[in-house]
Design a protein around this motif. Structure first.
Motif, PDB file in Angstrom:
ATOM      1  N   LEU A  72       7.020   0.346 -11.302  1.00 54.70           N
ATOM      2  CA  LEU A  72       7.166  -0.787 -10.391  1.00 54.70           C
ATOM      3  C   LEU A  72       7.766  -1.995 -11.103  1.00 54.70           C
ATOM      4  O   LEU A  72       8.602  -2.718 -10.538  1.00 54.70           O
ATOM      5  N   ALA A  73       7.371  -2.203 -12.358  1.00 43.92           N
ATOM      6  CA  ALA A  73       7.924  -3.320 -13.129  1.00 43.92           C
ATOM      7  C   ALA A  73       9.421  -3.137 -13.369  1.00 43.92           C
ATOM      8  O   ALA A  73      10.215  -4.089 -13.260  1.00 43.92           O
TER       9      ALA A  73
ATOM     10  N   LEU B 188      10.902   7.747  -6.513  1.00 44.87           N
ATOM     11  CA  LEU B 188      11.537   6.622  -7.192  1.00 44.87           C
ATOM     12  C   LEU B 188      12.509   5.905  -6.250  1.00 44.87           C
ATOM     13  O   LEU B 188      12.581   4.671  -6.221  1.00 44.87           O
ATOM     14  N   GLY B 189      13.256   6.679  -5.447  1.00 40.64           N
ATOM     15  CA  GLY B 189      14.185   6.090  -4.491  1.00 40.64           C
ATOM     16  C   GLY B 189      13.478   5.283  -3.422  1.00 40.64           C
ATOM     17  O   GLY B 189      13.939   4.202  -3.023  1.00 40.64           O
ATOM     18  N   PHE B 190      12.337   5.784  -2.937  1.00 38.94           N
ATOM     19  CA  PHE B 190      11.562   5.041  -1.943  1.00 38.94           C
ATOM     20  C   PHE B 190      11.076   3.714  -2.520  1.00 38.94           C
ATOM     21  O   PHE B 190      11.140   2.660  -1.857  1.00 38.94           O
ATOM     22  N   LEU B 191      10.592   3.754  -3.741  1.00 41.22           N
ATOM     23  CA  LEU B 191      10.119   2.532  -4.380  1.00 41.22           C
ATOM     24  C   LEU B 191      11.259   1.527  -4.563  1.00 41.22           C
ATOM     25  O   LEU B 191      11.089   0.323  -4.352  1.00 41.22           O
ATOM     26  N   SER B 192      12.431   2.042  -4.932  1.00 33.23           N
ATOM     27  CA  SER B 192      13.594   1.174  -5.107  1.00 33.23           C
ATOM     28  C   SER B 192      13.963   0.496  -3.797  1.00 33.23           C
ATOM     29  O   SER B 192      14.255  -0.711  -3.762  1.00 33.23           O
TER      30      SER B 192
ATOM     31  N   GLY C  49       0.816  -1.213   0.000  1.00 29.50           N
ATOM     32  CA  GLY C  49       0.000   0.000   0.000  1.00 29.50           C
ATOM     33  C   GLY C  49       0.844   1.255   0.000  1.00 29.50           C
ATOM     34  O   GLY C  49       0.565   2.213  -0.716  1.00 29.50           O
ATOM     35  N   GLY C  50       1.906   1.265   0.833  1.00 34.15           N
ATOM     36  CA  GLY C  50       2.797   2.431   0.856  1.00 34.15           C
ATOM     37  C   GLY C  50       3.479   2.643  -0.482  1.00 34.15           C
ATOM     38  O   GLY C  50       3.585   3.775  -0.977  1.00 34.15           O
ATOM     39  N   MET C  51       3.947   1.559  -1.095  1.00 32.99           N
ATOM     40  CA  MET C  51       4.589   1.677  -2.402  1.00 32.99           C
ATOM     41  C   MET C  51       3.593   2.124  -3.466  1.00 32.99           C
ATOM     42  O   MET C  51       3.938   2.894  -4.366  1.00 32.99           O
ATOM     43  N   ALA C  52       2.360   1.652  -3.360  1.00 28.27           N
ATOM     44  CA  ALA C  52       1.342   2.048  -4.331  1.00 28.27           C
ATOM     45  C   ALA C  52       1.056   3.545  -4.232  1.00 28.27           C
ATOM     46  O   ALA C  52       0.962   4.241  -5.250  1.00 28.27           O
TER      47      ALA C  52
END
Length: 442
Positions: free
Chosen positions: A137-138, A295-299, A106-109
């Motif tokens: 994300l992919a 982007l860094g958080f998602l990584s 959820g956080g990443m979304a």
């Protein structure tokens, strides 16, 4: 346990990686957006900045707890392992279940949606936000399948760019933007009844703690650190301290330049500050910084969290294929792919506000429970010679536990419907855990 002869995870991460992972797990898009959410709940500069200071105190108390837990249990899965060893398989499974279906995905979304919005603003491309979020994300899923060091290098580079973006915002806001007249003239506190003020502070703490959450995710990759007992504890403490300084500075600059009412009215407070400081070029510059930050958080999330699903599978509490490690890259590729798919599905199905509420309400239940785990380990008192011990325990630990559960109560009070969605998903994990326990070999 892993099957004999199966490829294993490799210890390739050092102290710099640990610190960057801690900061990268915390700093996403929240600090660029959530100061406005706080200003809508409390209406004076003192309370707005104070909410971020209070959140920082809670975060540091939590960092001390997690630093000691990291020394006691330097295993892959981190928080999952702490809960498993303190309270047994059910709470640990429910944590992993909630990570996959609520907390981390959820956080990443939510952050992927934010990245997509800024990407559209910066490029002018007429592309649906959902498609951009899914594509991002992919891509990060693929990068992290190449190896833990490849994922860490990408994350560390993005983290340094994030720090630069925040320092740019703070510096430009302080030096080039005029102070808002409302800031200097504002009273210290709201002129409201005490219970109303407490409710307002509780509402303000939901976006604050959402922005501060994430330091625990670095513990998930303890099994891939060269010296987790030393590096993870130091990384947690240094990383959280750095984030507190950055967050408090951003909150101060936002209210300094925009004033309490202007901050509350702004949908993009960081861009509003930069627009007043440097004009439209400044707004575009910080938009780029926010895109890099998200982007860094998602990584970071794609690098760390799949290790929890890997640990669950190794404990025979999840599909065994999720514990599969690539022979070439030595990373849990199935677990990484699973995380990417889950975050993508949520990004395509919910809004930022809805996601934030149900993430916080569930996440901080497990923060509090993990803090309580330290009491369990201290009572057992095994192997403590020369070990890092959280200063101020049991008081700092108790503060952290109580603060976490107060955040849960405040979030439920202010966002009941969305919180109930999160709790329903959490409770659905109970029969799932019982199913896996029955299937597990004796």
């Amino acid at each position: 346990m892993a099957e004999e002869g199966a490829p294993r995870l490799l210890r390739r991460l050092g102290p710099f990686d640990a610190t960057m992972l801690v900061m990268g797990g915390i700093i996403g898009s929240g600090i660029f957006i959530n100061p406005a959410e706080v200003a809508r709940a409390v209406h004076t500069p003192f309370l707005i900045v104070g909410a971020w200071v209070l959140g920082g105190i809670v975060a540091m108390a939590g960092a001390l707890v997690y630093a000691e837990l990291a020394v006691r249990r330097p295993e892959t899965g981190g928080q999952y392992a702490y809960l498993r060893d303190a309270f047994g398989p059910l709470p640990a499974f429910l944590y992993g279940w909630s990570l996959l279906l609520v907390i981390q995905s959820g956080g990443m979304a939510a952050v992927a949606i934010t990245f997509a919005r800024y990407f559209v603003v910066l490029t002018g491309w007429d592309v649906p936000e959902g498609a951009i979020a899914a594509g991002t994300l992919a891509l990060l899923t693929l990068v992290n399948c190449f190896g833990v060091k490849a994922g860490s290098n990408v994350q560390s580079g993005l983290m340094l760019l994030k720090i630069g973006a925040i320092l740019l915002l703070v510096g430009c806001g302080w030096w080039f933007a005029p102070v808002h007249p409302q800031t200097a003239a504002a009273p210290l506190l709201d002129h409201s009844a005490p219970l109303g003020l407490l409710a307002a502070i509780g509402a303000a703490m939901t976006p604050v703690m959402f922005a501060y959450g994430g330091w625990q995710t670095t513990s998930f990759v303890a099994g891939e650190m060269r010296d987790p007992r030393r590096d993870l504890a130091r990384g947690v403490l240094l990383g959280v301290a750095g984030v507190i300084l950055l967050y408090t500075a951003v909150a101060f600059v936002c209210v300094w330049v925009l004033g309490p009412a202007g901050l509350a009215a702004s949908e993009t407070p960081a861009a509003s500050v930069m627009r007043l400081a440097l004009g439209e070029k400044g707004a575009a510059l910080i938009a780029l910084g926010i895109a890099i930050s998200t982007l860094g958080f998602l990584s970071q999330g794609m690098l760390t969290t799949p290790r929890v699903y890997f640990a669950m599978a190794e404990d025979r509490l999840f599909f065994r294929t999720v514990a599969r490690v690539s022979e070439r890259t030595r990373v849990p590729v199935v677990a990484i792919a699973l995380q990417g798919v889950a975050a993508t599905v949520i990004a395509l199905s919910g809004s930022y506000g809805q996601i934030l509420s149900y993430v916080v309400s569930v996440d901080f239940i497990f923060f509090g429970l993990t803090g309580a785990a330290l009491f369990v380990f201290r009572r057992r008192g095994t192997g403590e010679e020369g070990m890092f011990r959280a200063p101020g325990h049991p008081f700092t630990t108790g503060l952290f536990v109580v603060a976490c559960w107060l955040v849960v109560a405040a979030t439920v009070w202010n966002h009941l419907a969305n919180s109930l969605v999160g709790f329903a998903i959490l409770l659905a994990g109970v029969p799932a855990c019982l199913y896996w326990l029955r299937r597990r070999p004796a």
